[in-house]
Design a protein around this motif. Structure first.
Motif, mmCIF file in Angstrom:
data_model
loop_
_atom_site.group_PDB
_atom_site.id
_atom_site.type_symbol
_atom_site.label_atom_id
_atom_site.label_comp_id
_atom_site.label_asym_id
_atom_site.label_seq_id
_atom_site.Cartn_x
_atom_site.Cartn_y
_atom_site.Cartn_z
ATOM 1 N N LEU A 12 2.187 9.401 10.475
ATOM 2 C CA LEU A 12 1.095 9.848 9.653
ATOM 3 C C LEU A 12 1.135 8.996 8.154
ATOM 4 C CD1 LEU A 12 -0.925 11.824 8.750
ATOM 5 C CD2 LEU A 12 0.814 13.275 7.853
ATOM 6 N N ILE A 13 2.351 8.375 7.827
ATOM 7 C CA ILE A 13 2.276 7.405 6.916
ATOM 8 C C ILE A 13 1.427 6.454 6.915
ATOM 9 C CG2 ILE A 13 3.763 5.891 5.511
ATOM 10 C CD1 ILE A 13 4.269 8.624 4.910
ATOM 11 N N ILE A 67 0.772 -1.101 0.031
ATOM 12 C CA ILE A 67 -0.128 -0.084 -0.120
ATOM 13 C C ILE A 67 0.753 1.255 0.044
ATOM 14 C CG2 ILE A 67 -1.699 1.392 1.126
ATOM 15 C CD1 ILE A 67 -2.723 -1.554 2.459
ATOM 16 N N GLU A 68 1.941 1.140 0.942
ATOM 17 C CA GLU A 68 2.821 2.504 0.990
ATOM 18 C C GLU A 68 3.635 2.678 -0.361
ATOM 19 O OE1 GLU A 68 2.076 0.678 5.091
ATOM 20 O OE2 GLU A 68 2.512 -0.052 3.034
ATOM 21 N N GLY A 69 3.853 1.887 -1.120
ATOM 22 C CA GLY A 69 4.597 1.866 -2.305
ATOM 23 C C GLY A 69 5.817 0.698 -2.387
ATOM 24 N N GLU A 70 6.222 0.469 -3.613
ATOM 25 C CA GLU A 70 7.265 -0.518 -3.731
ATOM 26 C C GLU A 70 8.361 -0.080 -2.751
ATOM 27 O OE1 GLU A 70 7.025 -3.057 -5.563
ATOM 28 O OE2 GLU A 70 5.065 -2.582 -5.971
ATOM 29 N N PRO A 71 8.927 -0.977 -1.918
ATOM 30 C CA PRO A 71 10.040 -0.769 -1.293
ATOM 31 C C PRO A 71 11.429 -0.196 -2.067
ATOM 32 C CG PRO A 71 9.140 -2.822 -0.621
ATOM 33 C CD PRO A 71 8.451 -2.401 -1.856
ATOM 34 N N LEU A 72 11.592 -0.613 -3.254
ATOM 35 C CA LEU A 72 12.560 -0.101 -4.103
ATOM 36 C C LEU A 72 12.494 1.445 -4.257
ATOM 37 C CD1 LEU A 72 15.257 -1.196 -5.460
ATOM 38 C CD2 LEU A 72 13.886 -1.171 -7.702
ATOM 39 N N LEU A 73 11.520 1.751 -4.686
ATOM 40 C CA LEU A 73 10.993 3.377 -4.922
ATOM 41 C C LEU A 73 11.074 4.106 -3.848
ATOM 42 C CD1 LEU A 73 10.536 5.540 -6.780
ATOM 43 C CD2 LEU A 73 8.227 5.211 -6.718
ATOM 44 N N ARG A 74 10.443 3.450 -2.630
ATOM 45 C CA ARG A 74 10.641 4.307 -1.525
ATOM 46 C C ARG A 74 12.029 4.540 -1.010
ATOM 47 N NH1 ARG A 74 6.876 1.460 3.085
ATOM 48 N NH2 ARG A 74 6.973 3.534 4.069
ATOM 49 N N GLN A 75 12.807 3.482 -1.042
ATOM 50 C CA GLN A 75 14.116 3.621 -0.726
ATOM 51 C C GLN A 75 14.849 4.588 -1.233
ATOM 52 O OE1 GLN A 75 15.422 -0.444 -0.803
ATOM 53 N NE2 GLN A 75 14.296 -0.879 0.801
ATOM 54 N N LEU A 77 2.206 9.195 -10.763
ATOM 55 C CA LEU A 77 2.848 8.765 -9.999
ATOM 56 C C LEU A 77 3.503 9.856 -8.862
ATOM 57 C CD1 LEU A 77 3.892 5.722 -9.233
ATOM 58 C CD2 LEU A 77 6.208 6.348 -9.953
ATOM 59 N N GLY A 78 3.179 9.876 -7.637
ATOM 60 C CA GLY A 78 3.564 10.831 -6.830
ATOM 61 C C GLY A 78 4.176 10.543 -5.405
ATOM 62 N N ALA A 79 4.360 11.250 -4.682
ATOM 63 C CA ALA A 79 4.966 10.782 -3.357
ATOM 64 C C ALA A 79 4.589 11.900 -2.237
ATOM 65 C CB ALA A 79 6.502 10.833 -3.467
ATOM 66 N N ILE A 80 4.651 11.264 -0.956
ATOM 67 C CA ILE A 80 4.421 11.975 0.295
ATOM 68 C C ILE A 80 5.567 11.702 1.301
ATOM 69 C CG2 ILE A 80 2.806 12.317 2.659
ATOM 70 C CD1 ILE A 80 0.573 11.208 0.822
ATOM 71 N N THR A 81 6.047 12.711 1.887
ATOM 72 C CA THR A 81 7.221 12.682 3.041
ATOM 73 C C THR A 81 6.454 13.059 4.208
ATOM 74 O OG1 THR A 81 8.723 13.101 0.883
ATOM 75 C CG2 THR A 81 9.452 13.357 3.529
ATOM 76 N N ALA A 127 13.033 5.390 4.053
ATOM 77 C CA ALA A 127 11.994 4.784 3.394
ATOM 78 C C ALA A 127 10.558 4.816 4.244
ATOM 79 C CB ALA A 127 12.067 3.395 2.865
ATOM 80 N N GLY A 128 10.759 4.875 5.524
ATOM 81 C CA GLY A 128 9.500 4.846 6.677
ATOM 82 C C GLY A 128 9.059 6.103 6.509
ATOM 83 N N ASN A 129 9.652 7.080 5.872
ATOM 84 C CA ASN A 129 8.848 8.618 5.718
ATOM 85 C C ASN A 129 8.369 8.736 4.515
ATOM 86 O OD1 ASN A 129 12.091 9.222 7.199
ATOM 87 N ND2 ASN A 129 9.824 9.954 8.147
ATOM 88 N N ILE A 130 8.186 7.669 3.538
ATOM 89 C CA ILE A 130 7.740 7.860 2.146
ATOM 90 C C ILE A 130 6.402 7.039 1.889
ATOM 91 C CG2 ILE A 130 8.333 7.683 -0.223
ATOM 92 C CD1 ILE A 130 10.065 9.807 1.176
#
Length: 387
Positions: free
Chosen positions: A259-260, A70-78, A250-254, A94-97
């Motif tokens: 909150l993630i 749900i939070e995104g692919e680990p590869l992209l989050r990292q 494709l977008g991202a939240i930091t 990655a836990g911030n993304i």
């Protein structure tokens, strides 16, 4: 028989603005030359061949056909966490993304996680219209923060504090700004951060156009180095513009890990996960296309310079603010609405832009020009079209 009715919170909204403006352009008969479309913010050049190769390669993998995290692919989050850490000189993991299907979805997920029906959120005036309509359809009240044209449409701190003191749970800003192009200085962002912290509110910073700051601008801000930033700050981002892939959403939240986790609850109900193959492709493209993206930033700067030159030739027209993808321009037609002016420009002169009134109150004398859409040669045609 009683007819069923749709949700009044949605029914009260106007139709999406971009299609209506594009429709004006379709009425243009070509009498002045080719249509110059300065409406929707889309990259005016193609994606890199390597980006296309990566997208095709990942899309054809059987593994990409199933649901992802749900939070995104680990590869992209990292990969994106490392990118953010490098841009801001901050300790980000990655836990911030959280990865989303575009930045509009990032805003909607964040808004739902932070505010509910009947709560109030502060937006700048002018605002990005999708932020405004998102809040409206969710039943979240809107309060406007003044932005003074005399200082390039930067938010007024007194007005921001008044909104927060009145109970706004969240202040959302966009920098570089859509629609004005205004770039908010780091000291202003830090002042807004301190105000939000003072009143126990969230500061949500949409940085969709961050990659198009001037080459020598430096770090956009140091908010991620503020102690306890996780309790006040959320950053939003889009991969669409710098990678030229808006269709892949494709977008991202930091944000802070707490909150993630809340945003993941929203995302699970909204989409479950962002498009998987695009995530894997962008994770690979982030480091290898850095030079190409830097070159595109210089090209956008050239287009901004060309627009400044074009309007310098036009009496009565005034660029009130410009930066990244946009210019907010004061038109010379006193007494006419921005919609009337924009419609005539599209139909009669082949120049498509967005009426200022679409972006908030008191904006009838302004038009938004998305100059990143077209090349320098097309921008140089504007003086003849607008005289």
């Amino acid at each position: 028989m009683t007819a069923a009715k749709s949700n009044s919170l949605v029914a009260r909204l106007s139709p999406p603005p971009i299609p209506s403006v594009v429709a004006w352009g379709r009425e243009y008969k070509g009498q002045k030359g080719p249509l110059i479309d300065l409406s929707q913010a889309v990259p005016g050049y193609p994606a890199h061949p390597e980006m296309l190769r990566l997208l095709a390669e990942t899309a054809g993998q059987q593994a990409m056909t199933g649901y992802g995290p749900i939070e995104g692919e680990p590869l992209l989050r990292q990969a994106y966490a490392a990118h953010v850490a490098d841009v801001y000189g901050a300790d980000i993991s990655a836990g911030n993304i959280h990865i989303t299907a575009g930045c509009n979805q990032a805003f909607m997920c964040t808004a739902i996680a932070l505010a509910g029906a009947g709560d109030t959120v502060a937006l700048t005036n002018p605002f990005y219209f999708n932020h405004d309509t998102t809040l409206s359809m969710l039943g979240i009240e809107r309060m406007l923060v003044d932005c003074d044209p005399a200082v390039g449409f930067l938010p007024d701190l007194g007005s921001a504090e008044a909104a927060l003191a009145a109970g706004a749970k969240m202040l959302a800003v966009v920098t570089p700004n859509n629609p004005t192009g205004a770039v908010y200085p780091p000291e202003l962002l830090h002042a807004l951060f301190r105000l939000c912290r003072k009143y126990g509110a969230w500061l949500v910073v949409d940085e969709t156009y961050r990659d198009f700051l001037a080459e020598d601008y430096g770090r956009p801000h140091s908010l991620l180095s503020e102690p306890g930033w996780e309790d006040t700050l959320v950053l939003l981002y889009s991969f669409s513009k710098s990678f030229c892939i808006p269709g892949h959403r494709l977008g991202a939240i930091t944000a802070g890990p707490g909150l993630i986790a809340e945003i993941a609850k929203v995302m699970d109900n909204m989409q479950i996960c962002a498009p998987r193959s695009a995530q894997i492709a962008v994770a690979s493209a982030l480091p290898i296309l850095a030079d190409w993206r830097a070159g595109n930033r210089l090209e956008i700067t050239r287009r901004a310079d060309a627009l400044r030159g074009a309007f310098s030739e036009l009496a009565g027209w005034e660029i009130a603010a410009i930066g990244a993808y946009f210019a907010f321009v004061r038109h010379p037609f006193e007494g006419r609405s921005s919609s009337e002016v924009a419609e005539e420009l599209a139909r009669e002169r082949g120049v498509v832009c967005i009426p200022g009134a679409y972006f908030g109150e008191g904006q009838e004398r302004y038009l938004r020009f998305a100059f990143a859409n077209v090349d320098v040669a097309s921008i140089r045609l504007l003086p003849d079209r607008l005289r």
